[in-house]
Design a protein around this motif. Sequence first.
Motif, PDB file in Angstrom:
ATOM      1  N   ASP A 101       0.862  -1.181   0.000  1.00 17.24           N
ATOM      2  CA  ASP A 101       0.000   0.000   0.000  1.00 17.24           C
ATOM      3  C   ASP A 101       0.899   1.232   0.000  1.00 17.24           C
ATOM      4  N   LEU A 102       0.308   2.377  -0.298  1.00 15.27           N
ATOM      5  CA  LEU A 102       1.100   3.611  -0.443  1.00 15.27           C
ATOM      6  C   LEU A 102       1.760   4.019   0.868  1.00 15.27           C
ATOM      7  N   GLU A 103       1.073   3.826   1.969  1.00 20.61           N
ATOM      8  CA  GLU A 103       1.628   4.185   3.276  1.00 20.61           C
ATOM      9  C   GLU A 103       2.878   3.346   3.581  1.00 20.61           C
ATOM     10  N   SER A 104       2.838   2.087   3.195  1.00 23.66           N
ATOM     11  CA  SER A 104       3.984   1.213   3.438  1.00 23.66           C
ATOM     12  C   SER A 104       5.169   1.577   2.547  1.00 23.66           C
ATOM     13  N   ILE A 105       4.903   2.119   1.359  1.00 25.56           N
ATOM     14  CA  ILE A 105       5.995   2.604   0.507  1.00 25.56           C
ATOM     15  C   ILE A 105       6.739   3.722   1.227  1.00 25.56           C
ATOM     16  N   ASP A 106       5.992   4.671   1.797  1.00 26.54           N
ATOM     17  CA  ASP A 106       6.617   5.774   2.528  1.00 26.54           C
ATOM     18  C   ASP A 106       7.471   5.256   3.682  1.00 26.54           C
ATOM     19  N   PHE A 107       6.955   4.286   4.398  1.00 26.37           N
ATOM     20  CA  PHE A 107       7.693   3.735   5.539  1.00 26.37           C
ATOM     21  C   PHE A 107       8.963   3.022   5.079  1.00 26.37           C
ATOM     22  N   LEU A 108       8.855   2.150   4.073  1.00 21.76           N
ATOM     23  CA  LEU A 108      10.005   1.370   3.637  1.00 21.76           C
ATOM     24  C   LEU A 108      11.056   2.217   2.932  1.00 21.76           C
ATOM     25  N   ILE A 118       8.365  -5.413  -6.406  1.00 20.42           N
ATOM     26  CA  ILE A 118       6.934  -5.204  -6.622  1.00 20.42           C
ATOM     27  C   ILE A 118       6.269  -6.551  -6.881  1.00 20.42           C
ATOM     28  N   PRO A 119       5.209  -6.877  -6.145  1.00 18.13           N
ATOM     29  CA  PRO A 119       4.535  -8.167  -6.331  1.00 18.13           C
ATOM     30  C   PRO A 119       3.629  -8.161  -7.557  1.00 18.13           C
ATOM     31  N   SER A 120       3.273  -9.342  -8.003  1.00 14.08           N
ATOM     32  CA  SER A 120       2.455  -9.481  -9.208  1.00 14.08           C
ATOM     33  C   SER A 120       1.127  -8.730  -9.111  1.00 14.08           C
ATOM     34  N   GLY A 121       0.535  -8.728  -7.934  1.00 15.16           N
ATOM     35  CA  GLY A 121      -0.776  -8.109  -7.779  1.00 15.16           C
ATOM     36  C   GLY A 121      -0.806  -6.615  -7.969  1.00 15.16           C
ATOM     37  N   THR A 124      -0.780  -3.695 -12.128  1.00  9.97           N
ATOM     38  CA  THR A 124      -1.747  -2.814 -12.795  1.00  9.97           C
ATOM     39  C   THR A 124      -2.201  -1.672 -11.877  1.00  9.97           C
ATOM     40  N   ASN A 125      -1.470  -1.442 -10.789  1.00 13.07           N
ATOM     41  CA  ASN A 125      -1.829  -0.404  -9.820  1.00 13.07           C
ATOM     42  C   ASN A 125      -1.044   0.871 -10.145  1.00 13.07           C
ATOM     43  N   LEU A 126      -1.613   1.703 -11.001  1.00 10.47           N
ATOM     44  CA  LEU A 126      -0.907   2.885 -11.489  1.00 10.47           C
ATOM     45  C   LEU A 126      -0.418   3.809 -10.378  1.00 10.47           C
ATOM     46  N   PRO A 127      -1.242   4.228  -9.411  1.00  5.13           N
ATOM     47  CA  PRO A 127      -0.735   5.116  -8.351  1.00  5.13           C
ATOM     48  C   PRO A 127       0.416   4.496  -7.572  1.00  5.13           C
ATOM     49  N   TYR A 128       0.334   3.205  -7.345  1.00  5.08           N
ATOM     50  CA  TYR A 128       1.391   2.474  -6.639  1.00  5.08           C
ATOM     51  C   TYR A 128       2.688   2.512  -7.448  1.00  5.08           C
ATOM     52  N   LEU A 129       2.593   2.171  -8.741  1.00  9.75           N
ATOM     53  CA  LEU A 129       3.779   2.154  -9.604  1.00  9.75           C
ATOM     54  C   LEU A 129       4.429   3.524  -9.683  1.00  9.75           C
ATOM     55  N   GLN A 149       1.446  -7.284 -22.826  1.00 10.63           N
ATOM     56  CA  GLN A 149       1.020  -5.885 -22.904  1.00 10.63           C
ATOM     57  C   GLN A 149       0.975  -5.254 -21.515  1.00 10.63           C
ATOM     58  N   GLU A 150       0.456  -5.981 -20.540  1.00  9.59           N
ATOM     59  CA  GLU A 150       0.397  -5.444 -19.176  1.00  9.59           C
ATOM     60  C   GLU A 150       1.795  -5.228 -18.614  1.00  9.59           C
ATOM     61  N   ILE A 151       2.701  -6.127 -18.939  1.00 11.73           N
ATOM     62  CA  ILE A 151       4.081  -5.972 -18.489  1.00 11.73           C
ATOM     63  C   ILE A 151       4.707  -4.731 -19.116  1.00 11.73           C
ATOM     64  N   GLU A 152       4.517  -4.576 -20.421  1.00 11.82           N
ATOM     65  CA  GLU A 152       5.085  -3.416 -21.107  1.00 11.82           C
ATOM     66  C   GLU A 152       4.485  -2.116 -20.591  1.00 11.82           C
ATOM     67  N   ASP A 153       3.196  -2.124 -20.278  1.00 17.08           N
ATOM     68  CA  ASP A 153       2.548  -0.917 -19.740  1.00 17.08           C
ATOM     69  C   ASP A 153       3.156  -0.543 -18.390  1.00 17.08           C
ATOM     70  N   ALA A 154       3.380  -1.544 -17.535  1.00 15.70           N
ATOM     71  CA  ALA A 154       3.961  -1.277 -16.217  1.00 15.70           C
ATOM     72  C   ALA A 154       5.391  -0.765 -16.344  1.00 15.70           C
ATOM     73  N   VAL A 155       6.157  -1.366 -17.249  1.00 16.49           N
ATOM     74  CA  VAL A 155       7.536  -0.932 -17.471  1.00 16.49           C
ATOM     75  C   VAL A 155       7.570   0.524 -17.928  1.00 16.49           C
ATOM     76  N   LYS A 156       6.655   0.876 -18.815  1.00 11.85           N
ATOM     77  CA  LYS A 156       6.606   2.254 -19.315  1.00 11.85           C
ATOM     78  C   LYS A 156       6.322   3.242 -18.181  1.00 11.85           C
ATOM     79  N   VAL A 157       5.365   2.893 -17.316  1.00 16.18           N
ATOM     80  CA  VAL A 157       5.050   3.763 -16.175  1.00 16.18           C
ATOM     81  C   VAL A 157       6.272   3.942 -15.287  1.00 16.18           C
TER      82      VAL A 157
END
Length: 332
Positions: A101-108, A118-121, A124-129, A149-157
Amino acid sequence: MEKVCIIAEAGVNHNGDIIIAKKMVDVAKKAGVDYIKFQTFVPEKLVSRYAEKAEYQKETTDATESQLDMLRKLSLSEDEFVSLRNYCDEVGIGFISTPFDLESIDFLEKMDMDFWKIPSGEITNLPYLEKIAGTGRKVILSTGMSDIQEIEDAVKVLENNGVPEIVLLHCNTQYPTPFEDVNLSAMETIARETNKEVGYSDHTKGIEAPIAAVAMGATVIEKHFTLDKNMEGPDHKASIEPDELTQMVRAIRHIEKAIGNGIKEPTASEISNKSIARKSIVAACKIAKGDIFSEKNITTKRPGNGISPMKWYEVIGKTATRDFIEDELIEI
């Protein structure tokens, strides 16, 4: 080939107990892995009260409780994660934890980890990425349940928002993964289509798949482990135990050496056997000086420190310049 990065995934197999978590650190260190990885989350930020458990979670935990209630029992506090990080530093093993979650990103981010996992789940979480990417750290991204396609989209982000380096882990998000669904060849597809370094995150029973993945070019291996497969919790059954973890690390290190540089030439270890295993042209019987070498009076036998049999027709028809006894190396 550079050393394969081996990540021992502790995940939530500590069952929310810091003492068990630290025992897992000791096990991972003894096994020889590079990193031990945990999972950091605020249960209420990760799942809604309506989220159901996965089927494998229902089979391995109390089926009457919600996913949220299950996660509450499996979470560690921020203070406990700080203690874990410090303990990893003391023991001498890399510490990594995946934020959910976003709060845990700030902490870590305050932990100053070597990279984000980044886990598989979350693929597709744009704000997280975007938030992960904004830290400017290297990313290792699992790709379970994804298509190219989903992999390439995440890589682009990630790249558009500042990630300097990305490693993509082929993965199947089923616990345990049936071997017919592993599809290790997908690593090659991911590498070809994205031009990225690839690895493998494994959820099969046993250690064969990650070892094979290394032979196929994986540069990162992630594998769930537990102190005891019979412990209560969602991931223990699909994890390996300490002895298996040690065996996996040993096998991977052997495979690293075995892959080599790709040049086909005699190695230092086998060169001394060359003359022993190969053959030379020798006298098949007594040969007198002046005799003509023919298929009747010469043959090939070990050792291989004389004239090579590949020069057979260069010897046939030549005149013996001296006497030869049976089995003596022919000279011309």
